[in-house]
Design an enzyme around this catalytic site. Structure first.
Site, PDB file in Angstrom:
ATOM      1  N   HIS A  42      24.961  29.237 -17.828  1.00 42.92           N
ATOM      2  CA  HIS A  42      26.009  29.724 -18.726  1.00 42.92           C
ATOM      3  C   HIS A  42      25.506  30.894 -19.576  1.00 42.92           C
ATOM      4  CE1 HIS A  42      28.451  25.747 -18.477  1.00 42.92           C
ATOM      5  NE2 HIS A  42      28.790  26.604 -17.533  1.00 42.92           N
ATOM      6  N   CYS A  99      19.287  21.651 -11.823  1.00 44.14           N
ATOM      7  CA  CYS A  99      18.049  21.429 -12.573  1.00 44.14           C
ATOM      8  C   CYS A  99      17.573  20.003 -12.282  1.00 44.14           C
ATOM      9  CB  CYS A  99      18.309  21.606 -14.071  1.00 44.14           C
ATOM     10  SG  CYS A  99      16.877  21.120 -15.051  1.00 44.14           S
ATOM     11  N   HIS A 127      32.962  19.853 -18.888  1.00 47.97           N
ATOM     12  CA  HIS A 127      31.697  20.568 -18.631  1.00 47.97           C
ATOM     13  C   HIS A 127      31.239  20.225 -17.214  1.00 47.97           C
ATOM     14  CE1 HIS A 127      27.471  21.731 -18.817  1.00 47.97           C
ATOM     15  NE2 HIS A 127      27.791  22.478 -19.864  1.00 47.97           N
ATOM     16  N   GLU A 129      28.405  19.795 -15.842  1.00 46.94           N
ATOM     17  CA  GLU A 129      27.391  18.747 -15.703  1.00 46.94           C
ATOM     18  C   GLU A 129      28.034  17.361 -15.804  1.00 46.94           C
ATOM     19  OE1 GLU A 129      23.863  19.205 -18.239  1.00 46.94           O
ATOM     20  OE2 GLU A 129      23.702  17.023 -18.196  1.00 46.94           O
ATOM     21  N   THR A 174      22.685  16.590 -20.741  1.00 50.74           N
ATOM     22  CA  THR A 174      21.298  16.958 -21.089  1.00 50.74           C
ATOM     23  C   THR A 174      21.188  17.870 -22.307  1.00 50.74           C
ATOM     24  OG1 THR A 174      21.471  18.815 -19.559  1.00 50.74           O
ATOM     25  CG2 THR A 174      20.433  16.804 -18.715  1.00 50.74           C
ATOM     26  N   CYS A 204      17.390  16.808 -22.440  1.00 54.35           N
ATOM     27  CA  CYS A 204      16.148  17.331 -21.851  1.00 54.35           C
ATOM     28  C   CYS A 204      15.209  17.856 -22.932  1.00 54.35           C
ATOM     29  CB  CYS A 204      16.478  18.412 -20.837  1.00 54.35           C
ATOM     30  SG  CYS A 204      16.966  19.953 -21.590  1.00 54.35           S
ATOM     31  N   SER A 232      27.977  28.112 -23.441  1.00 55.08           N
ATOM     32  CA  SER A 232      26.677  27.455 -23.222  1.00 55.08           C
ATOM     33  C   SER A 232      26.543  26.284 -24.186  1.00 55.08           C
ATOM     34  CB  SER A 232      25.548  28.464 -23.458  1.00 55.08           C
ATOM     35  OG  SER A 232      24.343  27.790 -23.710  1.00 55.08           O
ATOM     36  N   ASN A 234      23.994  24.172 -24.798  1.00 51.03           N
ATOM     37  CA  ASN A 234      22.799  24.085 -25.650  1.00 51.03           C
ATOM     38  C   ASN A 234      22.794  25.179 -26.720  1.00 51.03           C
ATOM     39  OD1 ASN A 234      20.496  26.146 -24.989  1.00 51.03           O
ATOM     40  ND2 ASN A 234      21.495  25.672 -23.048  1.00 51.03           N
ATOM     41  N   SER A 289      19.580  29.510 -21.663  1.00 54.57           N
ATOM     42  CA  SER A 289      19.947  30.376 -20.531  1.00 54.57           C
ATOM     43  C   SER A 289      19.932  31.860 -20.914  1.00 54.57           C
ATOM     44  CB  SER A 289      21.335  29.968 -20.011  1.00 54.57           C
ATOM     45  OG  SER A 289      22.232  29.851 -21.079  1.00 54.57           O
TER      46      SER A 289
END
Ligand code: SF4
Length: 309
Positions: A42, A99, A127, A129, A174, A204, A232, A234, A289
């Protein structure tokens, strides 16, 4: 005086580096065009750079034109078994850039679903994921409920978890906010009996390390700049940490967006007005990212202002 502190670590994580390397090697080996389902990571800059080299980003596999045998790259966020099956059915050749830390959550979800456990999945609706993990649970015949925040944890609807074997486990996306997820889990625990923790952490290390590093510097900052794209996860969690611990914070994609930002313009105007020993402290970080050159251009700009103020 203007003082700038860079958070470390920041920027690219190993999962993102790996996904970009996979796209790069695939382009070199097979030549353009290469199809990529969804954004490989992202970040607008990464996606635009790969698009310029011949990656064609599609939302759905059905957008990939025939004839069969074309290559499709799956993004770092992972895909559901249903998407895998569809690609095979369409005769596409798959290159999977998931990942490994997202894959670890897929494995835990599959195992829990096969064991008949109720799964409480903490993450954001829609999302990629989360969609991939839900697909794993559904394919393994499992039952789950998705919880996005504290409010939803306090009002959790357990009807979807009926007919499980009285054991439950929580799993998560994550890239969530570590502190908020702990609060969400403790709310869920009040309502769901026999709630197990995941065998290994779902959030993560890259997400945790970047949040911790920012938390160290943010309380002393008047202003924090978080570099990263608005989709994004994170990056958005870093922005939340910055907003909670620093006096003020913004998220931008790059230097040109920063220079257009009204809050930043105001900040620079007050920096110009600083006198004598007065100090203004800016913190700088970036999502997992984000290429370092986008941070470096902001750093260079701020350094030039440090000298001129
Ligand atoms: S943020 Fe974490 S889960 Fe996502 S790609 Fe990076 S290492 Fe993997």
């Amino acid at each position: 005086m203007l003082k700038v502190t860079l958070a470390a670590p920041r920027g690219f994580c190993t999962g993102v580096e790996r996904a970009i390397r996979i796209a790069d090697r695939t382009l070199k080996k097979y030549g353009a065009p290469i199809y990529v389902r969804k954004e490989i990571v992202h970040n607008k800059f990464v996606v635009e750079t790969l698009a310029a080299r011949g990656c064609i980003f599609v939302e759905n596999l059905s957008e990939i034109p025939k004839p069969l045998g074309k290559i499709v790259i799956f993004s770092a966020h992972g895909v559901s078994p249903q998407v895998y099956a569809e690609a095979i059915k369409l005769g596409l050749r798959i290159v999977d850039a998931i990942c490994p830390l997202v894959q670890k959550v897929h494995v835990q979800a599959r195992k829990a679903a096969r064991a008949g456990k109720a799964i409480v999945l903490i993450g954001h609706t829609g999302h990629e994921e989360v969609e991939g993990v839900i697909g794993e649970i559904e394919t393994a015949g499992g039952k789950y409920v998705l919880v996005q925040n504290i409010d939803e944890a306090q009002n959790i609807d357990l009807s979807a978890l009926q007919n499980t074997n009285e054991q439950a486990i929580w799993l998560s996306q994550t890239t969530l906010n570590v502190a908020e997820t702990e609060e969400v889990v403790s709310e869920i625990r009040k309502r769901v009996k026999n709630l197990e923790n995941p065998a290994s952490d779902c959030i993560c290390f890259a997400t945790k390390d970047r949040q911790n590093a920012l938390q160290q510097i943010a309380p002393e900052c008047d202003f924090v700049i978080v570099v990263g794209s608005e989709n994004s996860s994170n990056t958005n969690r870093l922005y939340e940490v910055a907003a909670a611990h620093a006096h003020d914070a913004i998220r931008v994609n790059n230097l040109s967006e920063l220079l257009e930002n009204d809050k930043f313009k105001e900040l620079m105007a007050s920096a110009d007005a600083l006198s004598g020993e007065q100090e203004m402290h800016i913190g700088l970080t970036s999502g997992a990212s984000v290429p370092e050159n986008l941070v470096a251009e902001i750093w260079d700009y701020l350094q030039s202002k440090t000298r001129s103020i």
